[in-house]
Write a protein that holds these residues in place. Sequence first.
Motif, short mmCIF file in Angstrom:
data_model
loop_
_atom_site.label_atom_id
_atom_site.label_comp_id
_atom_site.label_asym_id
_atom_site.label_seq_id
_atom_site.Cartn_x
_atom_site.Cartn_y
_atom_site.Cartn_z
N LYS A 40 3.44 29.19 -12.03
CA LYS A 40 3.06 28.11 -11.10
C LYS A 40 2.58 26.86 -11.83
O LYS A 40 2.22 25.88 -11.19
CB LYS A 40 1.94 28.61 -10.17
CG LYS A 40 2.27 29.87 -9.37
CD LYS A 40 1.12 30.24 -8.44
CE LYS A 40 1.42 31.44 -7.57
NZ LYS A 40 1.21 32.73 -8.28
N LEU A 41 2.52 26.90 -13.16
CA LEU A 41 1.86 25.82 -13.91
C LEU A 41 2.85 24.97 -14.70
O LEU A 41 3.84 25.48 -15.22
CB LEU A 41 0.82 26.42 -14.88
CG LEU A 41 -0.27 27.28 -14.24
CD1 LEU A 41 -1.06 28.03 -15.32
CD2 LEU A 41 -1.20 26.43 -13.38
N ASP A 42 2.53 23.68 -14.79
CA ASP A 42 3.27 22.75 -15.65
C ASP A 42 2.49 22.66 -16.96
O ASP A 42 1.29 22.33 -16.93
CB ASP A 42 3.32 21.37 -14.96
CG ASP A 42 4.46 20.52 -15.47
OD1 ASP A 42 5.34 21.05 -16.17
OD2 ASP A 42 4.47 19.30 -15.17
N MET A 43 3.13 22.97 -18.11
CA MET A 43 2.35 23.14 -19.34
C MET A 43 2.96 22.46 -20.55
O MET A 43 4.17 22.23 -20.61
CB MET A 43 2.20 24.64 -19.64
CG MET A 43 1.33 25.37 -18.64
SD MET A 43 1.16 27.14 -18.98
CE MET A 43 2.56 27.80 -18.11
N ILE A 44 2.09 22.15 -21.52
CA ILE A 44 2.51 21.75 -22.87
C ILE A 44 1.88 22.78 -23.81
O ILE A 44 0.71 23.12 -23.67
CB ILE A 44 2.04 20.32 -23.20
CG1 ILE A 44 2.79 19.30 -22.34
CG2 ILE A 44 2.25 20.01 -24.69
CD1 ILE A 44 2.35 17.85 -22.53
N HIS A 45 2.69 23.28 -24.75
CA HIS A 45 2.27 24.39 -25.63
C HIS A 45 2.03 23.84 -27.03
O HIS A 45 2.92 23.17 -27.59
CB HIS A 45 3.38 25.44 -25.65
CG HIS A 45 2.93 26.82 -25.97
ND1 HIS A 45 3.82 27.87 -26.16
CD2 HIS A 45 1.70 27.36 -26.14
CE1 HIS A 45 3.13 28.98 -26.43
NE2 HIS A 45 1.86 28.70 -26.43
N VAL A 46 0.86 24.09 -27.63
CA VAL A 46 0.51 23.51 -28.93
C VAL A 46 0.21 24.60 -29.97
O VAL A 46 -0.74 25.36 -29.80
CB VAL A 46 -0.71 22.56 -28.80
CG1 VAL A 46 -1.03 21.91 -30.15
CG2 VAL A 46 -0.47 21.48 -27.74
N ALA A 47 1.03 24.65 -31.03
CA ALA A 47 0.80 25.58 -32.15
C ALA A 47 0.57 24.77 -33.43
O ALA A 47 0.76 23.56 -33.44
CB ALA A 47 2.01 26.50 -32.32
N GLY A 48 0.19 25.47 -34.53
CA GLY A 48 0.00 24.78 -35.81
C GLY A 48 -1.15 25.40 -36.58
O GLY A 48 -2.00 26.06 -36.01
N VAL A 142 -1.41 21.70 -17.70
CA VAL A 142 -2.28 22.52 -18.55
C VAL A 142 -1.79 22.40 -20.00
O VAL A 142 -0.61 22.58 -20.28
CB VAL A 142 -2.26 24.01 -18.13
CG1 VAL A 142 -3.23 24.81 -18.99
CG2 VAL A 142 -2.63 24.16 -16.66
N ILE A 143 -2.73 22.06 -20.89
CA ILE A 143 -2.41 22.01 -22.32
C ILE A 143 -2.88 23.32 -22.94
O ILE A 143 -4.07 23.61 -22.93
CB ILE A 143 -3.10 20.82 -23.04
CG1 ILE A 143 -3.11 19.55 -22.18
CG2 ILE A 143 -2.48 20.58 -24.41
CD1 ILE A 143 -1.78 18.91 -21.93
N VAL A 144 -1.94 24.12 -23.41
CA VAL A 144 -2.24 25.49 -23.87
C VAL A 144 -2.17 25.55 -25.39
O VAL A 144 -1.12 25.30 -25.99
CB VAL A 144 -1.23 26.48 -23.26
CG1 VAL A 144 -1.46 27.90 -23.80
CG2 VAL A 144 -1.31 26.48 -21.74
N GLU A 145 -3.29 25.90 -26.02
CA GLU A 145 -3.33 26.04 -27.48
C GLU A 145 -3.05 27.48 -27.86
O GLU A 145 -3.64 28.41 -27.30
CB GLU A 145 -4.71 25.63 -28.00
CG GLU A 145 -4.83 25.74 -29.51
CD GLU A 145 -6.26 25.51 -30.01
OE1 GLU A 145 -6.63 26.16 -31.01
OE2 GLU A 145 -7.01 24.70 -29.41
N VAL A 146 -2.15 27.67 -28.80
CA VAL A 146 -1.84 29.00 -29.33
C VAL A 146 -3.07 29.55 -30.04
O VAL A 146 -3.79 28.82 -30.71
CB VAL A 146 -0.65 28.88 -30.32
CG1 VAL A 146 -0.52 30.13 -31.18
CG2 VAL A 146 0.64 28.60 -29.57
N GLY A 147 -3.32 30.86 -29.89
CA GLY A 147 -4.46 31.48 -30.56
C GLY A 147 -4.19 31.68 -32.04
O GLY A 147 -4.93 31.22 -32.89
N LEU A 148 -3.09 32.37 -32.36
CA LEU A 148 -2.76 32.69 -33.75
C LEU A 148 -1.25 32.79 -33.89
O LEU A 148 -0.61 33.54 -33.16
CB LEU A 148 -3.43 34.02 -34.14
CG LEU A 148 -3.13 34.57 -35.53
CD1 LEU A 148 -3.64 33.64 -36.61
CD2 LEU A 148 -3.77 35.94 -35.71
N GLY A 149 -0.70 32.03 -34.84
CA GLY A 149 0.75 32.11 -35.09
C GLY A 149 1.52 31.41 -34.00
O GLY A 149 1.44 30.21 -33.82
N GLY A 150 2.28 32.18 -33.22
CA GLY A 150 3.10 31.60 -32.16
C GLY A 150 4.01 32.64 -31.55
O GLY A 150 3.92 32.98 -30.38
#
Length: 439
Positions: A40-48, A142-150
Amino acid sequence: MVKTYDEALAFIHGRDRFKKKPTLDRMREFMHILGDPQEKLDMIHVAGTNGKGSTVAYLRDLFMAEGQTVGTFTSPFITRFNERISTDGQPIPDDDLLAMVNQIQPVVAQLDQELGAEGPTEFEIDTALMFCYFASHSVDIVIVEVGLGGLYDSTNIITPAVSVITTIGMDHMKILGDTIPKIATQKAGIIKQGVPVVCGRLTPDALAVMDETATRQHTDVRALGRNFTVKNRPEDGWGERFDYHWGDRRWRHLEIDLLGEYQIDNAATALTAFTTYHQLRHLPMRLVDIREGLRHTAWPGRFERLNAEPLIAIDGAHNEPAMLELAHLLRQHFKQHDIYIVLAVLADKQYEKMVQTLLTVPNVHIVVTQFQGPGKRSAATPQALEDAVASHKRITMAPDWPSALKEVLSSISADDLVLLTGSLYFISEVRHYFKDTDE
């Protein structure tokens, strides 16, 4: 049924942090039973490796400046767990967190029964709480930050509008691999079919992995230094100024309040992701909002000023790539000052290299110390940190950080810089102390 906020936290923190075999199957089943709230969410996914948190903060403020309601999911927290799930920068209220825990607890119990020792981990529960919360509270993005890795991160069950990979460096090597291409492959795991990818400043071998993965997924990569560029415009005073260029966009004299050349990279990466999102959704953009959003971005614990005179700052640099950036920042902005660093590092980090990197800055004096590590993770002892270098001329030891700080403050002059760094957990403890004494 969980009755209090403290019980809710105990339930979350009482779970395993990792499982032996990485998989997304458990997370998919978990979300499926909960009705797939992430859909149901519109998101941007951020890793690094580094820069994720700051990039999320820039994105949040860019969207907020144009009046959008923005959810963010970040880790770790600096002062309270609730910060990890925030709306427009405001952490989830205790009552809502309690309600969400009660919503997912029966599902966790069901999965524990089905899977035995392979039930949901702590971070999977955090992620589930976030998806359920934002799906039931209206947010625009929703801006979603990766926890570890990807690749195997519990957030990676989503199909975002844009994927972002900020930097690739040597960290968490036991889990992600011991070379840049191996680590890059894990981070590239968030690249989805047809979803555009924005990359920060990557080494050629890391960028090659992104390009190959994107080609397989029928999408393209917009990379800093190749597709979009920045020009640093150094000025005296706090913050950074830069020009940004991508295609026909030439935006001059953008300002940020965060210090460090790498923050220009993070801001430009966020700006490119923000612009890409607007192109995809055919939404208008105003330069006045962009300037406003970037200028307002603050991110606790990233070269954050706690005191003006004497200047006391904290920085969450907790691995070797971050220390290299920090050393560069110190050379650029503080070459006229004596710099006193209170350093505490977790024992599982490359602390030898971190100490050596800081000592490459000629006006740096280091007091090595320790803090109470999180959970079962211990901090490196002051002795181990001191033993990391051959010459001890500019290093002293203190048994704990309050006595290290006291020692430094008794010997500095008014225009020196005091910096506490080495671990996000450490600076969280320091920040707590300073904020409590302010109130």
